[in-house]
Design a protein around this motif. Structure first.
Motif, PDB file in Angstrom:
ATOM      1  N   ALA A  15       0.838  -1.263   0.074  1.00  0.00           N
ATOM      2  CA  ALA A  15       0.126  -0.008   0.078  1.00  0.00           C
ATOM      3  C   ALA A  15       1.047   1.109  -0.130  1.00  0.00           C
ATOM      4  O   ALA A  15       0.611   2.195  -0.661  1.00  0.00           O
ATOM      5  CB  ALA A  15      -0.901   0.030   1.385  1.00  0.00           C
ATOM      6  N   SER A  16       2.049   1.386   0.701  1.00  0.00           N
ATOM      7  CA  SER A  16       2.756   2.383   0.830  1.00  0.00           C
ATOM      8  C   SER A  16       3.400   2.548  -0.771  1.00  0.00           C
ATOM      9  O   SER A  16       3.780   3.943  -1.047  1.00  0.00           O
ATOM     10  CB  SER A  16       3.801   2.553   1.846  1.00  0.00           C
ATOM     11  N   GLY A  44       7.561 -14.905  -9.527  1.00  0.00           N
ATOM     12  CA  GLY A  44       7.626 -13.631  -8.856  1.00  0.00           C
ATOM     13  C   GLY A  44       7.783 -12.366  -9.432  1.00  0.00           C
ATOM     14  O   GLY A  44       8.271 -11.468  -8.937  1.00  0.00           O
ATOM     15  N   ARG A  45       7.561 -12.335 -10.840  1.00  0.00           N
ATOM     16  CA  ARG A  45       7.723 -11.188 -11.658  1.00  0.00           C
ATOM     17  C   ARG A  45       6.289 -11.209 -12.391  1.00  0.00           C
ATOM     18  O   ARG A  45       5.499 -11.850 -12.818  1.00  0.00           O
ATOM     19  CB  ARG A  45       8.871 -11.712 -13.043  1.00  0.00           C
ATOM     20  N   GLU A  46       6.200  -9.666 -12.724  1.00  0.00           N
ATOM     21  CA  GLU A  46       5.170  -9.209 -13.349  1.00  0.00           C
ATOM     22  C   GLU A  46       5.407  -8.008 -14.468  1.00  0.00           C
ATOM     23  O   GLU A  46       6.529  -7.500 -14.274  1.00  0.00           O
ATOM     24  CB  GLU A  46       3.968  -8.670 -12.473  1.00  0.00           C
ATOM     25  N   VAL A  47       4.731  -7.955 -15.526  1.00  0.00           N
ATOM     26  CA  VAL A  47       4.885  -6.902 -16.300  1.00  0.00           C
ATOM     27  C   VAL A  47       3.592  -5.888 -16.329  1.00  0.00           C
ATOM     28  O   VAL A  47       2.535  -6.271 -16.050  1.00  0.00           O
ATOM     29  CB  VAL A  47       4.919  -7.146 -17.835  1.00  0.00           C
ATOM     30  N   TYR A 120       7.236  -1.981 -17.586  1.00  0.00           N
ATOM     31  CA  TYR A 120       8.068  -2.511 -16.423  1.00  0.00           C
ATOM     32  C   TYR A 120       8.053  -3.955 -16.352  1.00  0.00           C
ATOM     33  O   TYR A 120       6.906  -4.692 -16.392  1.00  0.00           O
ATOM     34  CB  TYR A 120       7.626  -1.918 -15.035  1.00  0.00           C
ATOM     35  N   VAL A 121       9.219  -4.638 -16.140  1.00  0.00           N
ATOM     36  CA  VAL A 121       9.172  -6.311 -15.796  1.00  0.00           C
ATOM     37  C   VAL A 121       9.715  -6.061 -14.388  1.00  0.00           C
ATOM     38  O   VAL A 121      10.930  -5.931 -14.121  1.00  0.00           O
ATOM     39  CB  VAL A 121      10.446  -6.956 -16.740  1.00  0.00           C
ATOM     40  N   VAL A 122       8.980  -6.250 -13.369  1.00  0.00           N
ATOM     41  CA  VAL A 122       9.587  -6.053 -12.048  1.00  0.00           C
ATOM     42  C   VAL A 122       9.017  -7.316 -10.935  1.00  0.00           C
ATOM     43  O   VAL A 122       8.282  -7.987 -11.399  1.00  0.00           O
ATOM     44  CB  VAL A 122       8.719  -4.752 -11.485  1.00  0.00           C
ATOM     45  N   GLU A 123       9.759  -7.147  -9.770  1.00  0.00           N
ATOM     46  CA  GLU A 123       9.371  -8.153  -8.779  1.00  0.00           C
ATOM     47  C   GLU A 123       8.040  -7.802  -8.245  1.00  0.00           C
ATOM     48  O   GLU A 123       7.657  -6.607  -8.035  1.00  0.00           O
ATOM     49  CB  GLU A 123      10.373  -8.002  -7.735  1.00  0.00           C
ATOM     50  N   LYS A 124       7.204  -8.776  -8.331  1.00  0.00           N
ATOM     51  CA  LYS A 124       5.652  -8.872  -8.034  1.00  0.00           C
ATOM     52  C   LYS A 124       5.558  -8.695  -6.317  1.00  0.00           C
ATOM     53  O   LYS A 124       6.612  -8.903  -5.579  1.00  0.00           O
ATOM     54  CB  LYS A 124       5.048 -10.012  -8.312  1.00  0.00           C
ATOM     55  N   GLY A 125       4.686  -7.452  -6.072  1.00  0.00           N
ATOM     56  CA  GLY A 125       4.647  -7.046  -4.639  1.00  0.00           C
ATOM     57  C   GLY A 125       5.308  -5.957  -4.175  1.00  0.00           C
ATOM     58  O   GLY A 125       5.177  -5.584  -2.530  1.00  0.00           O
TER      59      GLY A 125
END
Length: 133
Positions: A15-16, A44-47, A120-125
């Motif tokens: 949330a932050s 563990g990754r999302e786009v 963005y290809v980033v770490e989820k969460g």
């Protein structure tokens, strides 16, 4: 009880990060439109794809992402400052790759509106945007 606390802390962290994302998107002269968000086949990754619009003279402050950012300039002229590299100005149709965790900023240096498609290809969460002071 312990699981509930861990879950509560995780929710607060996410949330932050969303609060920072929302606050930056509501900054005068900046409009962020979330286009899509999908899990990847890599655990563990999302786009995430976002259209970012900046009014003339407006800057997006120094920040990082928990993964790679691929930028395609849709319109106008945007100057990018990427840590460790000289500033570069890109126009519509030009692209930029920003490695994970790299400090960078953008500014509309044209006389009209400017827009980019940020993928963005980033770490989820993790928070999508972390402002650097």
């Amino acid at each position: 009880m312990k699981t509930t606390r861990i879950l509560a802390v995780a929710v607060l962290i996410v949330a932050s990060g969303l609060a920072v994302h929302v606050a930056l998107s509501q900054q005068p002269g900046i409009k962020r439109t979330d286009l899509q968000r999908h899990d990847l086949s890599v655990p563990g990754r999302e786009v995430i794809q976002v259209r970012v619009e900046l009014a003339p003279g407006v800057s997006f402050p120094k920040h990082t992402h928990p993964g790679e950012e691929i930028i395609y300039v849709l319109e106008g002229a945007l100057e990018y400052e990427v840590e460790g590299k000289p500033a570069v100005t890109l126009k519509a149709g030009e692209v930029l790759f920003i490695p994970a965790g790299t400090v960078h900023a953008a500014k509309n240096v044209g006389s009209g509106n400017a827009a980019e498609l940020a993928t963005y290809v980033v770490e989820k969460g993790k928070p999508l945007v972390v402002v650097v002071k």
